[in-house]
Design a protein around this motif. Sequence first.
Motif, PDB file in Angstrom:
ATOM      1  N   UNK A  61       0.784  -1.253  -0.052  1.00 43.71           N
ATOM      2  CA  UNK A  61      -0.109  -0.175   0.181  1.00 43.71           C
ATOM      3  C   UNK A  61       0.797   1.133   0.004  1.00 43.71           C
ATOM      4  N   UNK A  62       1.782   1.274   0.853  1.00 44.62           N
ATOM      5  CA  UNK A  62       2.993   2.509   0.984  1.00 44.62           C
ATOM      6  C   UNK A  62       3.638   2.547  -0.434  1.00 44.62           C
ATOM      7  N   UNK A  63       3.732   1.623  -1.396  1.00 40.47           N
ATOM      8  CA  UNK A  63       4.559   1.626  -2.596  1.00 40.47           C
ATOM      9  C   UNK A  63       3.389   2.084  -3.764  1.00 40.47           C
ATOM     10  N   UNK A  64       2.315   1.730  -3.283  1.00 38.87           N
ATOM     11  CA  UNK A  64       1.302   2.247  -4.301  1.00 38.87           C
ATOM     12  C   UNK A  64       1.165   3.716  -4.238  1.00 38.87           C
ATOM     13  N   UNK A  65       1.201   4.104  -3.021  1.00 40.15           N
ATOM     14  CA  UNK A  65       0.964   5.438  -2.747  1.00 40.15           C
ATOM     15  C   UNK A  65       2.024   6.503  -3.210  1.00 40.15           C
ATOM     16  N   UNK A  66       3.418   5.935  -3.112  1.00 43.22           N
ATOM     17  CA  UNK A  66       4.477   6.806  -3.517  1.00 43.22           C
ATOM     18  C   UNK A  66       4.269   6.847  -5.312  1.00 43.22           C
ATOM     19  N   UNK A  84       7.937  11.530   0.314  1.00 39.38           N
ATOM     20  CA  UNK A  84       7.657  11.238   1.789  1.00 39.38           C
ATOM     21  C   UNK A  84       6.122  11.755   2.076  1.00 39.38           C
ATOM     22  N   UNK A  85       5.616  12.961   1.247  1.00 34.10           N
ATOM     23  CA  UNK A  85       4.380  13.308   1.539  1.00 34.10           C
ATOM     24  C   UNK A  85       3.265  12.421   1.068  1.00 34.10           C
ATOM     25  N   UNK A  86       3.494  11.831  -0.006  1.00 32.60           N
ATOM     26  CA  UNK A  86       2.650  10.588  -0.657  1.00 32.60           C
ATOM     27  C   UNK A  86       2.359   9.485   0.536  1.00 32.60           C
ATOM     28  N   UNK A  87       3.762   8.974   1.080  1.00 31.66           N
ATOM     29  CA  UNK A  87       3.612   8.153   2.059  1.00 31.66           C
ATOM     30  C   UNK A  87       2.916   8.251   3.165  1.00 31.66           C
ATOM     31  N   UNK A  95       4.861   9.646  10.320  1.00 28.85           N
ATOM     32  CA  UNK A  95       6.232  10.576   9.316  1.00 28.85           C
ATOM     33  C   UNK A  95       6.857   9.361   8.394  1.00 28.85           C
ATOM     34  N   UNK A  96       7.401   9.992   7.459  1.00 32.63           N
ATOM     35  CA  UNK A  96       7.957   9.053   6.399  1.00 32.63           C
ATOM     36  C   UNK A  96       9.243   9.888   5.961  1.00 32.63           C
ATOM     37  N   UNK A  97      10.374   9.058   5.884  1.00 37.80           N
ATOM     38  CA  UNK A  97      11.913   9.717   5.631  1.00 37.80           C
ATOM     39  C   UNK A  97      12.102   9.023   4.441  1.00 37.80           C
ATOM     40  N   UNK A  98      12.542   9.704   3.312  1.00 36.11           N
ATOM     41  CA  UNK A  98      12.864   9.044   2.095  1.00 36.11           C
ATOM     42  C   UNK A  98      14.483   9.510   1.529  1.00 36.11           C
ATOM     43  N   UNK A  99      14.930   8.307   1.338  1.00 35.32           N
ATOM     44  CA  UNK A  99      16.606   8.656   0.906  1.00 35.32           C
ATOM     45  C   UNK A  99      16.898   7.867  -0.665  1.00 35.32           C
ATOM     46  N   UNK A 100      17.487   8.473  -1.649  1.00 32.95           N
ATOM     47  CA  UNK A 100      17.772   7.775  -2.703  1.00 32.95           C
ATOM     48  C   UNK A 100      19.256   7.311  -2.546  1.00 32.95           C
ATOM     49  N   UNK A 101      19.365   6.070  -2.650  1.00 36.08           N
ATOM     50  CA  UNK A 101      20.539   5.609  -2.454  1.00 36.08           C
ATOM     51  C   UNK A 101      21.390   5.392  -3.732  1.00 36.08           C
ATOM     52  N   UNK A 108      12.458   3.821   2.049  1.00 36.35           N
ATOM     53  CA  UNK A 108      11.385   4.661   2.814  1.00 36.35           C
ATOM     54  C   UNK A 108      11.241   4.429   4.391  1.00 36.35           C
ATOM     55  N   UNK A 109      11.574   5.245   5.174  1.00 35.25           N
ATOM     56  CA  UNK A 109      11.552   4.736   6.644  1.00 35.25           C
ATOM     57  C   UNK A 109      10.229   5.425   7.320  1.00 35.25           C
ATOM     58  N   UNK A 110       9.521   4.631   7.900  1.00 32.11           N
ATOM     59  CA  UNK A 110       8.141   4.870   8.397  1.00 32.11           C
ATOM     60  C   UNK A 110       8.241   5.135   9.763  1.00 32.11           C
TER      61      UNK A 110
END
Length: 295
Positions: A61-66, A84-87, A95-101, A108-110
Amino acid sequence: MAKRTLSKADRRKRQERRRRIARRVGIGVALLALGAAWAWQRTLPLTNVAVIGATHAPVEDVIDLVQVEPDSVALFSLSSALLADRAQRHPWVRTATVRRLPTGTLRIVLEERVPEVIVLEDGRPSHFLDAQGYAMPIEAATPALYDVPVLEGAPDYHPIQPVASAGLRSLLAALSRAEPSTHALVSEIDWRTATLWTTPTSGHETVAVTLGRFDHAAQLRRLRAFWDQAVLPQPHVTFASVDVRFDGQVVTREQSPSDSSSSPAPPLEDDSALQEAAATPSTPLGIITPSPTLP
């Protein structure tokens, strides 16, 4: 043929010339590296989406939201803030924190919401509310996992907006900050009448407690202190009701043998009615005790 000897000035000029050449070469190499890195970053594909910290929010569901899929977009073309806003639109996500590695992974850390009460509708569990008044569906969690009070009279469920009642949000926030012993004392709440029922304890049945519209943190502390100092030491005394709305006093009524049950308070339709009821003390039902010493 005699070897030419350079003067100190000539040697300095030659060294300076070598340094200038080295700097230019270094700058050129750095520019080439930056260009290569920029080109690599622009073309690095998204290869994986990793969701961390999802307990009640399903990962899919989180992946669908982003709204991203592996191998469909360049990783660094994505906005971390937007994702992060979408998640955070998932009702369980606080809260959600998004990093591009650089490995091609979107991480995506929830941080999920923590239930403070479980809402009943028509006698059945409907949803949870957290400390800010946001609702979370119970389908993803077993209510028995959370030892939280039961709440009746809450507004209808909304997936992304907190409850509109500022008074109810005040009560939820006070519950979240209360000491564990105070939180355990609360069993049920009816927001329509601003009434709290205590958890039955050894020697004491549940007691109805009248709350005010705001200042719930102080009211809960007053109730805890009154319980420790006046209720628990007197197992032979049964309190039919307790009113903690008024600063400096606790209004109580002891249950008489003729009392078969306590009379319910009339419903309060909205927050303005709650405020009026809290501002205008009713005729005391029994004794008025000084406010207990708060810890």
